[in-house]
Design an enzyme around this catalytic site. Structure first.
Site, PDB file in Angstrom:
ATOM      1  N   GLU A 381       0.835  -1.202   0.000  1.00 36.87           N
ATOM      2  CA  GLU A 381       0.000   0.000   0.000  1.00 36.87           C
ATOM      3  C   GLU A 381       0.874   1.258   0.000  1.00 36.87           C
ATOM      4  O   GLU A 381       1.797   1.376   0.804  1.00 36.87           O
ATOM      5  CB  GLU A 381      -0.894   0.025   1.239  1.00 36.87           C
ATOM      6  CG  GLU A 381      -1.841  -1.161   1.370  1.00 36.87           C
ATOM      7  CD  GLU A 381      -3.261  -0.835   0.951  1.00 36.87           C
ATOM      8  OE1 GLU A 381      -3.483   0.253   0.367  1.00 36.87           O
ATOM      9  OE2 GLU A 381      -4.140  -1.676   1.219  1.00 36.87           O
ATOM     10  N   ILE A 382       0.532   2.188  -0.882  1.00 37.20           N
ATOM     11  CA  ILE A 382       1.204   3.483  -0.941  1.00 37.20           C
ATOM     12  C   ILE A 382       0.210   4.560  -0.508  1.00 37.20           C
ATOM     13  O   ILE A 382      -0.968   4.516  -0.839  1.00 37.20           O
ATOM     14  CB  ILE A 382       1.711   3.772  -2.363  1.00 37.20           C
ATOM     15  CG1 ILE A 382       2.788   2.764  -2.770  1.00 37.20           C
ATOM     16  CG2 ILE A 382       2.257   5.198  -2.466  1.00 37.20           C
ATOM     17  CD1 ILE A 382       4.091   2.885  -2.022  1.00 37.20           C
TER      18      ILE A 382
END
Length: 413
Positions: A381-382
């Site tokens: 996840e960014i």
């Protein structure tokens, strides 16, 4: 089903599909109903506030605008509704706007009751994206208003930078040009609405018995920052260095650059055109996009007499985080996660890995990798606002350290 032949019966029953030719289902502790549900399509149109000479349009891929109403001479109400409910509380919006004459104008976002503004607006002018200045954002309880300078030249206001299915196709077409010795472009099938599900098969030489890594992105349409990390990792894997060439001579990769093209182009908050969160369908594969991706993976494993050792599924959320499975000792690479995270912290300046570890109760890709293949599964996840230059660095170092660790995994296990 009386009177139906076996092939026709397969078309009417998922169980029959599994028994006839499809992949086996994977059992999860908390099943999720992923049968298709109705969605509400946007009315594609250009909205006109003629008395103030302001216009807004959703007539492009990736748009989300369900209504546009005048509040007063300097403010319009931007109505944003989801494709269906229940749905994750992440309202997505994207629209073009302009005026006959230059002016400052306000846009107030209206979501259904129970939903709150998530994304800081991005503005595209002359093909250049920027984040709106914080001094132009005004909050009044749950209402968010932004102030924008309009002109006769249309500009796009969006929750995230637009990356439609055609944009994705342009990127991977450029990426693989001149690399036919390493990457083959194929199709896993079609989405519900007939859009292509592209897949990149990446390896050097003969793929037989080369262990497999799977890379996935855009299950959730607005999660563009995760897609940028996916881009950076693939670009690094294909950069023709000694490391990448050695890696691709020993391992193979299947990469899905856009898992939910319908949702992306329809401007959905989260779901596909079947009205389903695709990252809850990695059990019984009710949605054709997941069924075809899993089938493609399984057929590749069978054809190359290989095994799946790692899967990375790229997403976006409020901050950078890795979601991992707790069970590791009996997986294909028991030490990979610890070794990888240590390497990231050692090689990315001032970087600290943010990890949340738990086995997936619900049928996510991360859980499917563990429960279906005993492989290492990670949801990468960014953050929504992580700068693109940082994402590029994260992706490059993630790919380099991943390749190094896997090449030496037999010594590390």
């Amino acid at each position: 089903m009386r009177g139906l032949g076996p092939k026709l019966y397969c078309l009417f029953s998922f169980v029959a599909i599994v028994n006839c030719s499809g992949p086996k289902s994977v059992v999860f502790k908390t099943p999720v109903d992923t049968s298709s549900k109705p969605i509400t399509y946007q009315e594609k149109k250009t909205y006109e506030l003629l008395d103030v000479d302001v216009f807004a349009s959703n007539e492009f891929d990736g748009a989300r605008l369900n209504g546009f109403e005048k509040i007063n001479d300097s403010t319009a109400l931007v109505v944003i509704n989801p494709e269906n409910t229940p749905i994750n509380n992440s309202p997505y919006y994207a629209f073009k706007t302009w005026s006959k004459h230059p002016k400052s104008f306000n846009f107030t976002f209206k979501y259904p009751i129970g939903f709150k503004h998530r994304y800081i607006p991005k503005i595209e002018k002359n093909n250049i994206w920027s984040i709106i200045d914080s001094t132009s954002i005004f909050k009044n309880d749950s209402l968010v208003t932004i102030k924008v300078s309009l002109s006769p030249t249309p500009q796009t206001i969006a929750a995230q930078e637009l990356q439609s299915s055609s944009d994705v196709k342009y990127w991977y077409t450029q990426l693989i040009s001149g690399k036919s010795d390493k990457v083959r472009l194929n199709s896993a099938g079609k989405s519900i609405l007939g859009r292509d599900l592209p897949v990149l098969n990446i390896y050097k030489g003969n793929p037989d018995k080369k262990e497999l890594i799977v890379l996935i992105t855009r299950q959730h349409p607005p999660e563009v920052t995760g897609y940028y990390a996916f881009q950076s990792i693939l670009e690094t894997i294909l950069n023709n260095t000694e490391l990448s060439n050695q890696f691709l001579s020993n391992y193979q990769i299947i990469a899905f650059p856009i898992m939910n093209p319908d949702g992306v182009d329809l401007g959905h908050w989260r779901h596909n055109s079947g009205g389903v969160d695709m990252n809850r369908d990695w059990s019984v594969y009710n949605q054709p996009e997941i069924l075809q991706a899993v089938t493609y993976i399984e057929r590749t494993l069978k054809k190359t007499k290989s095994k799946l050792i790692l899967g990375l599924d790229f997403h976006s959320t409020w901050y950078d985080i890795f979601y991992t499975n707790e069970d590791r000792e009996t997986t294909t690479m028991p030490n990979f996660i610890n070794n990888w995270f240590t390497a990231l912290e050692s090689n990315i300046p001032n970087y600290k890995v943010n990890e949340a570890s738990a086995n997936s109760d619900k049928p996510t890709s991360k859980g499917w990798l563990l429960n279906g293949h005993n492989a290492v599964g990670i949801t990468y996840e960014i953050g929504d606002q992580t700068p693109k230059e940082d994402i590029k660095i994260f992706g490059e170092i993630s790919a380099e350290e991943m390749m190094k660790i896997i090449l030496t995994k037999n010594n590390n296990n």
